[in-house]
Design a protein around this motif. Structure first.
Motif, short mmCIF file in Angstrom:
data_model
loop_
_atom_site.label_atom_id
_atom_site.label_comp_id
_atom_site.label_asym_id
_atom_site.label_seq_id
_atom_site.Cartn_x
_atom_site.Cartn_y
_atom_site.Cartn_z
N ALA A 442 0.85 -1.21 0.00
CA ALA A 442 0.00 0.00 0.00
C ALA A 442 0.87 1.24 0.00
CB ALA A 442 -0.92 0.01 1.22
N GLY A 443 0.31 2.31 -0.51
CA GLY A 443 0.93 3.62 -0.38
C GLY A 443 0.56 4.22 0.96
N ASN A 454 0.55 7.16 -18.63
CA ASN A 454 -0.16 5.97 -18.13
C ASN A 454 -1.23 6.39 -17.12
OD1 ASN A 454 1.68 3.84 -19.36
ND2 ASN A 454 3.15 5.00 -18.13
N PRO A 455 -2.28 7.05 -17.57
CA PRO A 455 -3.26 7.57 -16.61
C PRO A 455 -3.99 6.50 -15.82
CG PRO A 455 -4.05 7.78 -18.88
CD PRO A 455 -2.61 7.39 -18.95
N ALA A 456 -4.10 5.28 -16.37
CA ALA A 456 -4.81 4.22 -15.66
C ALA A 456 -3.90 3.42 -14.73
CB ALA A 456 -5.49 3.28 -16.66
N ALA A 457 -2.58 3.59 -14.86
CA ALA A 457 -1.62 2.88 -14.00
C ALA A 457 -0.44 3.81 -13.76
CB ALA A 457 -1.19 1.57 -14.66
N GLN A 458 -0.64 4.81 -12.96
CA GLN A 458 0.32 5.91 -12.86
C GLN A 458 1.57 5.51 -12.07
OE1 GLN A 458 -1.05 9.90 -12.42
NE2 GLN A 458 -3.18 9.38 -12.90
N ASN A 459 2.72 6.04 -12.57
CA ASN A 459 3.99 5.67 -11.93
C ASN A 459 5.12 6.59 -12.41
OD1 ASN A 459 5.88 4.34 -10.43
ND2 ASN A 459 5.75 2.39 -11.54
N ASN A 460 4.84 7.88 -12.43
CA ASN A 460 5.88 8.85 -12.81
C ASN A 460 6.68 9.20 -11.55
OD1 ASN A 460 7.45 11.01 -13.56
ND2 ASN A 460 5.80 12.20 -14.47
N ARG A 461 7.90 8.69 -11.48
CA ARG A 461 8.70 8.85 -10.27
C ARG A 461 9.83 9.87 -10.45
NH1 ARG A 461 8.71 3.71 -11.57
NH2 ARG A 461 10.99 3.59 -11.69
N ARG A 551 -1.65 8.89 -7.89
CA ARG A 551 -0.44 9.15 -8.67
C ARG A 551 0.59 8.01 -8.64
NH1 ARG A 551 -0.45 14.93 -8.93
NH2 ARG A 551 -2.57 15.45 -9.59
N PHE A 552 0.35 6.94 -7.85
CA PHE A 552 1.35 5.87 -7.73
C PHE A 552 0.61 4.54 -7.56
CE2 PHE A 552 4.41 3.58 -4.74
CZ PHE A 552 5.28 3.19 -5.73
N THR A 553 0.13 4.00 -8.68
CA THR A 553 -0.77 2.85 -8.61
C THR A 553 -0.36 1.67 -9.47
OG1 THR A 553 -2.13 3.79 -10.40
CG2 THR A 553 -2.75 4.35 -8.12
N GLU A 554 0.61 1.83 -10.38
CA GLU A 554 0.91 0.78 -11.35
C GLU A 554 1.28 -0.54 -10.69
OE1 GLU A 554 3.67 -0.07 -15.32
OE2 GLU A 554 4.10 1.68 -14.05
N TRP A 555 2.00 -0.49 -9.56
CA TRP A 555 2.46 -1.70 -8.90
C TRP A 555 1.54 -2.14 -7.75
CZ3 TRP A 555 7.90 0.88 -8.57
CH2 TRP A 555 8.51 0.83 -9.83
N GLY A 556 0.33 -1.58 -7.71
CA GLY A 556 -0.64 -2.03 -6.71
C GLY A 556 -0.56 -1.35 -5.36
N HIS A 557 0.20 -0.26 -5.27
CA HIS A 557 0.30 0.45 -3.99
C HIS A 557 -0.87 1.43 -3.85
CE1 HIS A 557 4.46 -0.89 -4.83
NE2 HIS A 557 4.48 -1.10 -3.52
N LYS A 558 -2.02 0.85 -3.57
CA LYS A 558 -3.23 1.67 -3.48
C LYS A 558 -3.59 1.91 -2.03
CE LYS A 558 -4.68 0.09 -8.06
NZ LYS A 558 -5.73 -0.55 -8.87
#
Length: 585
Positions: A442-443, A454-461, A551-558
């Motif tokens: 989780a985040g 990648n608006p549906a799986a965001q991961n701009n770090r 803003r940080f969801t691609e890897w499942g950290h919801k």
């Protein structure tokens, strides 16, 4: 001729006698009745709790009171601080007496006015009020030339000049500094003559502001010349300054315009100068020198523009909380927002000096530069600025928090707050946390940019940070990721950063970011450290609490279904000793 005159006098006398006995009642006495009530005393000035902000050490105060009685007022005695200053017993209207007096030689401190009225039957009534003559205002900062506290009046406290009210501005009933703040109203503002100011080559302004998005554009501070060409839609920008706000896709963008005598220059920071309405009190400032002009939000510079100085020719009026009357063509009129602690300086403040003003004037931001504190005691309020977080989904509270209640996560639930005022070259966060291993990642805190690719799986770090947890052999490992504008750096302490969820215990978590390194702490001990080249905040307009979303969801950290309590955010890198000390907060 004499005979006719005598006959005329006799005839007139007869007419008068006849009229006095025909159609006009004779005067008769009327019984006033029994005296059943005591007098009523109403003190109209000063009002209870009134404060007189005057720089003179000794002043005169106007007193006004009204006394009424059902039969007749016999006497009135007026006392100031226990000493009788007036006694009266001769009244034109003996049932209603309205008096105005002057109390002289009022010194600094709290004073009591007492008015006692007695009727002819001996019944009396006493009314009292307390008021205060405050000490003369002493400027808190060097080169301060204007200060308006808005604590119930519109007085400029250095020159002791009362501003001219236009329309019906009022007071907010809340404040960052003191007891009150300015509250705007439609077609309303206040003005001061600039003759009381020391306008020169340098100028700085500092104030606290709570934005109301209605209307969606407004003037805030304007010192501008009259536009004789367009008197009904004034917009002469060749001289003076105009500081204002405008709608920017639902946010409010703050801009500065400066005239050098020939042309004007814009100081427009774009998205960096945006504030989300409803995000609470924010500190605004701008500075002007002979070569540059800068706008600051929350102590951070959001835009700098090169200029060739400022020309004050014809700029004889300062408008506060409106563009009117000198800057109206584009609709920048009355501002319905709140303003507090307005200061003008006849010098160009440095960023350090602006940050010092913030820390000195806001009791919620002490020297440690705390910018967010959420206790989760039945609400999601940032106690630093009074702003409410935006609630996504259905998080709840648990009464078994570390201190009082605590945040309790739920499926697809989290909080967000605007990042305004939270960002600096350094950043720290501390919190108490009780982990729920479901979901197994989780985040926790995320302030990252939108990932438009990648608006549906965001991961701009590439900018901002991401603080989160992941399953590690049945334990939960806490990690930090920081973006410097070009690339990201990981702070992963391995097994040293693991927490056993089966223990069911509260743990203290913290992380710090400086221009050179980032660290993660668990229970006051550093469990991970990485060298970095600073943090970049481009596009990081949102802080997510207890989720990586959005803003940080691609890897499942919801969403995080864990417990969170006593969340603190600082615009500095806490030292190891300060992290340890924060565990006692």
């Amino acid at each position: 001729m004499k005979t006719y005159q005598n006959k005329y006098i006799v005839l007139l006398s007869l007419l008068l006698v006849f009229s006095c006995n025909e159609g006009i009642d004779s005067i008769t006495a009327v019984d006033a009745g029994a005296d059943t009530g005591a007098p009523v005393v109403t003190i109209k000035a000063p009002l209870e709790g009134a404060k007189f902000k005057v720089n003179d050490p000794v002043i005169d105060v106007d007193l006004e009171f009204e006394v009424t009685d059902d039969i007749e007022v016999g006497s009135i005695s007026v006392f100031l601080d226990g000493t009788q200053i007036a006694m009266m017993s001769d009244f034109i209207d003996y049932r209603r007496v309205l008096k105005t007096l002057s109390a002289n030689n009022i010194t600094t401190g709290i004073h009591e006015l007492k008015v006692t009225a007695t009727d002819l039957d001996g019944k009396s009534t006493t009314s009292t009020v307390s008021f205060e003559k405050e000490p003369p205002y002493v400027p808190l900062f060097a080169n301060e030339m204007l200060y308006m506290a808005f604590d119930g009046d519109y007085t400029e406290l250095i020159s002791v000049t009362k501003a001219t009210k236009v329309g019906a501005p009022s007071f907010a009933g809340e404040a960052v500094v003191g007891s009150n703040a300015y509250a705007g109203a439609t077609d309303s503002y206040v003005t001061l003559p600039t003759s009381a100011l020391q306008l020169g080559a340098e100028l700085s302004a500092s104030f606290w502001f709570k934005v109301n998005k209605t209307p969606d554009r407004a003037g805030i501070l304007v010192i501008s010349p009259q536009d004789d060409t367009n008197p009904e839609a004034q917009n002469n920008r060749t001289r003076g300054i105009r500081f204002f706000r405008e709608n920017a896709d639902g946010k409010q963008r703050f801009k500065l315009n400066i005239g050098d005598g020939i042309a004007d220059t814009w100081v427009d920071g774009g998205a960096a100068a945006d504030v989300i309405p409803g995000s609470g009190w924010v500190h605004l400032a701008f500075t002007i020198s002979a070569t540059s002009a800068k706008v600051y939000i929350g102590g951070e510079m959001v835009k700098e523009s090169a200029i060739t100085g400022v020309d004050w020719t014809g700029c004889n009026l300062l408008s506060i909380m409106s563009g009117a009357p000198r800057f109206t063509e584009w609709g920048h009129k009355a501002d319905l927002s709140f303003m507090d602690d307005l200061r003008l300086f006849n010098k160009t403040l440095t960023q350090a000096e602006i940050q010092n003003v913030i820390e000195v004037t806001n009791p919620y931001i002490p020297a440690d530069r705390e910018t967010l504190y959420m206790a989760f005691d039945g609400n999601y309020t940032n106690k630093v600025n009074g702003a409410e977080a935006t609630v996504m989904g259905t998080p709840t509270f648990d009464d078994a928090g570390k201190k009082g209640n605590a945040y309790l996560g739920a499926t697809d639930s989290y909080l967000t707050v605007p990042s305004t005022g939270l960002q600096g070259e350094s950043f720290s966060a501390t919190m108490w946390y009780k982990v729920n291993p479901t979901p197994d990642r989780a985040g926790i805190l995320v302030m990252g940019p939108e990932d438009t690719v990648n608006p549906a799986a965001q991961n701009n770090r590439k900018s901002g940070f991401r603080f989160f947890r992941e399953n590690a052999g049945g334990k939960q490992r806490f990690k930090l990721n920081v973006g410097n504008g070009t690339e990201d750096v990981w702070v992963d302490g391995g097994i040293a950063a693991d927490v056993d969820p089966d223990a069911g215990a509260w743990v203290h978590l913290a992380f710090t970011i400086s221009p050179t390194k980032a660290l993660v702490y668990i229970n006051g001990v550093a469990v991970g450290e990485s060298s970095i080249t600073g943090v970049d905040w481009t596009g990081c307009d949102l802080l997510s609490i207890m989720s990586g979303a959005p803003r940080f969801t691609e890897w499942g950290h919801k969403f995080d279904a864990s417990f969170l309590d006593e969340l603190h955010v600082y615009k500095k890198a806490l030292s190891p000793a300060e992290v340890m000390e924060s565990m006692g907060n």
